[in-house]
Design a protein around this motif. Sequence first.
Motif, short mmCIF file in Angstrom:
data_model
loop_
_atom_site.label_atom_id
_atom_site.label_comp_id
_atom_site.label_asym_id
_atom_site.label_seq_id
_atom_site.Cartn_x
_atom_site.Cartn_y
_atom_site.Cartn_z
N ASP A 115 0.81 -1.21 0.00
CA ASP A 115 0.00 0.00 0.00
C ASP A 115 0.85 1.27 0.00
OD1 ASP A 115 -2.43 -1.25 -0.14
OD2 ASP A 115 -2.82 -1.19 2.02
N ASN A 116 2.07 1.19 0.51
CA ASN A 116 2.93 2.37 0.56
C ASN A 116 3.49 2.75 -0.81
OD1 ASN A 116 2.54 2.56 3.32
ND2 ASN A 116 4.46 1.54 3.84
N TRP A 117 3.75 1.74 -1.67
CA TRP A 117 4.40 2.04 -2.95
C TRP A 117 3.56 1.76 -4.18
CZ3 TRP A 117 4.84 -2.43 -5.78
CH2 TRP A 117 5.03 -3.65 -5.11
N LYS A 118 2.35 1.28 -4.00
CA LYS A 118 1.56 0.87 -5.16
C LYS A 118 1.27 2.02 -6.12
CE LYS A 118 -2.93 1.30 -2.78
NZ LYS A 118 -4.13 0.56 -2.31
N ASP A 119 1.07 3.23 -5.62
CA ASP A 119 0.74 4.36 -6.49
C ASP A 119 1.93 4.82 -7.33
OD1 ASP A 119 -1.85 4.34 -5.54
OD2 ASP A 119 -1.52 5.94 -4.09
N TYR A 120 3.12 4.37 -6.99
CA TYR A 120 4.32 4.74 -7.74
C TYR A 120 4.66 3.70 -8.82
CZ TYR A 120 5.11 8.00 -3.89
OH TYR A 120 4.98 9.01 -2.96
N LEU A 121 3.97 2.57 -8.82
CA LEU A 121 4.32 1.49 -9.74
C LEU A 121 3.95 1.80 -11.18
CD1 LEU A 121 5.36 -1.38 -10.25
CD2 LEU A 121 3.08 -2.23 -9.66
N GLY A 122 2.68 2.07 -11.44
CA GLY A 122 2.23 2.31 -12.81
C GLY A 122 2.97 3.44 -13.49
N PRO A 123 3.16 4.60 -12.83
CA PRO A 123 3.88 5.69 -13.47
C PRO A 123 5.33 5.38 -13.82
CG PRO A 123 2.58 6.52 -11.63
CD PRO A 123 2.53 5.01 -11.55
N ASP A 165 -3.46 -11.61 -2.88
CA ASP A 165 -4.56 -11.20 -3.77
C ASP A 165 -4.54 -9.69 -4.00
OD1 ASP A 165 -5.56 -13.74 -4.09
OD2 ASP A 165 -7.22 -13.50 -2.68
N ALA A 166 -4.38 -8.95 -2.92
CA ALA A 166 -4.39 -7.49 -3.02
C ALA A 166 -3.25 -7.00 -3.90
CB ALA A 166 -4.30 -6.86 -1.63
N ILE A 167 -2.10 -7.64 -3.80
CA ILE A 167 -0.96 -7.23 -4.62
C ILE A 167 -1.17 -7.59 -6.08
CG2 ILE A 167 1.52 -7.51 -4.98
CD1 ILE A 167 1.76 -8.08 -1.98
N VAL A 168 -1.55 -8.84 -6.34
CA VAL A 168 -1.76 -9.29 -7.72
C VAL A 168 -2.82 -8.44 -8.39
CG1 VAL A 168 -2.65 -11.19 -9.14
CG2 VAL A 168 -0.95 -11.64 -7.36
N ASN A 169 -3.94 -8.25 -7.72
CA ASN A 169 -5.02 -7.44 -8.31
C ASN A 169 -4.60 -5.98 -8.45
OD1 ASN A 169 -6.76 -9.67 -8.49
ND2 ASN A 169 -7.53 -9.34 -6.43
N GLY A 170 -3.84 -5.48 -7.48
CA GLY A 170 -3.44 -4.09 -7.50
C GLY A 170 -2.46 -3.76 -8.62
N VAL A 171 -1.51 -4.65 -8.89
CA VAL A 171 -0.56 -4.38 -9.96
C VAL A 171 -1.21 -4.56 -11.33
CG1 VAL A 171 1.36 -5.00 -8.46
CG2 VAL A 171 0.48 -6.69 -10.07
N ARG A 172 -2.08 -5.56 -11.43
CA ARG A 172 -2.75 -5.79 -12.71
C ARG A 172 -3.68 -4.63 -13.08
NH1 ARG A 172 -6.21 -9.47 -13.40
NH2 ARG A 172 -5.68 -10.06 -15.56
N ALA A 173 -4.25 -3.99 -12.08
CA ALA A 173 -5.13 -2.84 -12.34
C ALA A 173 -4.37 -1.70 -12.99
CB ALA A 173 -5.77 -2.37 -11.04
N GLN A 174 -3.04 -1.68 -12.84
CA GLN A 174 -2.21 -0.64 -13.45
C GLN A 174 -1.56 -1.10 -14.75
OE1 GLN A 174 0.10 1.75 -10.47
NE2 GLN A 174 -0.54 0.14 -9.05
N GLY A 175 -1.94 -2.29 -15.21
CA GLY A 175 -1.38 -2.81 -16.45
C GLY A 175 -0.07 -3.55 -16.28
#
Length: 518
Positions: free
Chosen positions: A67-75, A106-116
Amino acid sequence: MTWNLKAFAQALAVAACATTAVAQPGPGFGLIGEIKPRSTADMVAAGITSPFGIGGETTDRGFSTFDNWKDYLGPLGASKVRIQSGWHFIEPVITSPATYDFTKLDAIVNGVRAQGVKPFVFLGYGNEQAGCTNCGTKGLGGALPTGTGRQKWLDFVRAIVTRYNQPTVKVSDWEIWNEPDGHVPAADYAQLAVQTAQLIKSIQPGAKITIGSFTTGVLGGATSDGYLYAQSVVNYFADNKGATVPNADVSVAFHPYWGLPDYDSYPSQLTKFDALRTLVEGRGFKLRQGENGAPSTACLYFALCGGAAFDEVNQAKYMLRRMLGDFSRGIETNIFTIVDLHYDSTKNTKGLLRTGTWQYNPNPASGPKNGDQTVQGRKIAYGSYQNVTAIFDNRLQRITNHGCTAPYGHTVHAYSRNDAGVVRNMLVVWKKTTELPTATAGTAPITISCTGFHFPRYAQSSTLRPRFADLLDGSVYELTDTSTVVNNNAGANSVQVKNLPVGDYPVVIADQGLVIFQ
C-alpha cells in the motif's frame, strides 16, 4: 506531478549529490524540455511492450508494504513486477486438508494488474509453521522442502497456480525458488524445479517458467563452482522436464551483483558472461536478468555493500547501465527494487523510493515492521528508470552492424524504429569504467564515427536535426547548429557525431520523434 515540479525536485537531488553528475552540453545544444514519462497503462493501451521489470520483493515478510508504494508502480513504466509469494505466511496454520490465506497476495496481484503491470511471482521460500515437517525454511539461504514437506510444497504450488489461473489468468510468469546456489545441493534444487515446473504446466499450459535465479557466482567462468552448479541444474532440468514444459517457455535467471554494471568491462569478464549465455541458450532456454540494483547509500550487509561510496547519483548510473546493457543484448532485466526494504538487520537502500527511519521491530502488534516504511520521496533513479521506459520498447530494433567507433572505453549501441514506413534511428553511448560509476565523474566531448548507421529523418530534411537526451536527469536538447552531426549520408549509411558530452552513464542522440519531451 507536473514537469516543472518534477524537474525542480530532481535538479535539487542531483545538485545535493554532485554538481558534475550530469552532462553539461556546451555550445550547439539548447535545452528544450524533459523526457515525458510513459506509464505502464499508456504502453498497454498503445500495444507496446518492453523487457523492463521492477522488484516488489519482501512484502511476504513485511519488510515492504504494498500500500505504501503501489501508487508509484504504474507511473514507473515497468512491464512486470517481481513478487514473493511467501508459502510460510500463506499457509500459517497446518491443517489437513490444507488451508491457505491469500488475502495479502490477492491485493498485490489485483493491485498491480489494475495498473497494467504483469505479476512475476516467485514461488518460495519454505514453511516453518508448527506441524510442517521438512518443509524447508522461510528465508534466503535456507533448506528446500523434502519428503512429506515436498508434497506439502507441491500442494501449495497447485493451490496458488490454480487460484491465479481461473476464472481468468492473473499470473502466468512463475519463478521457482531464489538463489539456491551456495545453500542447497544442485541435484536437490534441480529435482524440485522439475517437479514444480511440471505441476505448474499441468494446471496452466501457457505458463512461463523461470528457474535458477542464480547468484553472481555463475558468472565466475566455465571452471568456477558457481558456473558448474548452474550447468548441473540447467542440464538436469533440460533432460528431465519432459514435453509438457517446452523449451520456449523456460528462462534461466541470474543476479549479476558485479561492481561493474557492464558485462564487457574486461575481455575476461565478457567471456564469463558468454559462457553462461551459451550454456542456457545451448539447451534452448532464454537468459533472464532477474534481480540487480545498487544501493543509494554506503552499506555493509547486502549485495554491493562493503564500504563503497554509493549515493543516489551512482545508484542511478549503475541502474541505467544495467538496463540498457541488458536491452542491447536482448534479454529481460529486472531492477531490485522499487522501495527501500526494512529488513530485521537494517534498511536495504536499493529502492528507487526513499522510506522513513529504520528501527528494529520484528513483531509489531500493529503497523509496519522495522520503522517507518512510508515513502518519503522519489530518488534520482526513479526518474532515470522512467526515462528509459519512455523511450525503449519492443518497436526498437538493434542495428548490430552499425560500424560506430568511439574513444577507447566507450560503448555505442544503435537502434532503429519503423513507424508505418517512417524510419528513425538512435545511438546510445556511455563510458565504461574500471570502477563503480561515481557521482562526481564529469563528462567529456567525444566523436563517434559510423559506417553502417545514419539519421534518416535528418537526411530527409535539414530542419530535422537529431536531439540529445540525458537519461540520468531527463533533459532534452536540440542541436542549435550543424556542427554536431556532420556527413550524415543516407546513401553511404554513414555519419559523424562531434563534441557529444558523455560520462559514465547512458545518453541518447536520436532522430526527432523517438524522444518525446514536455
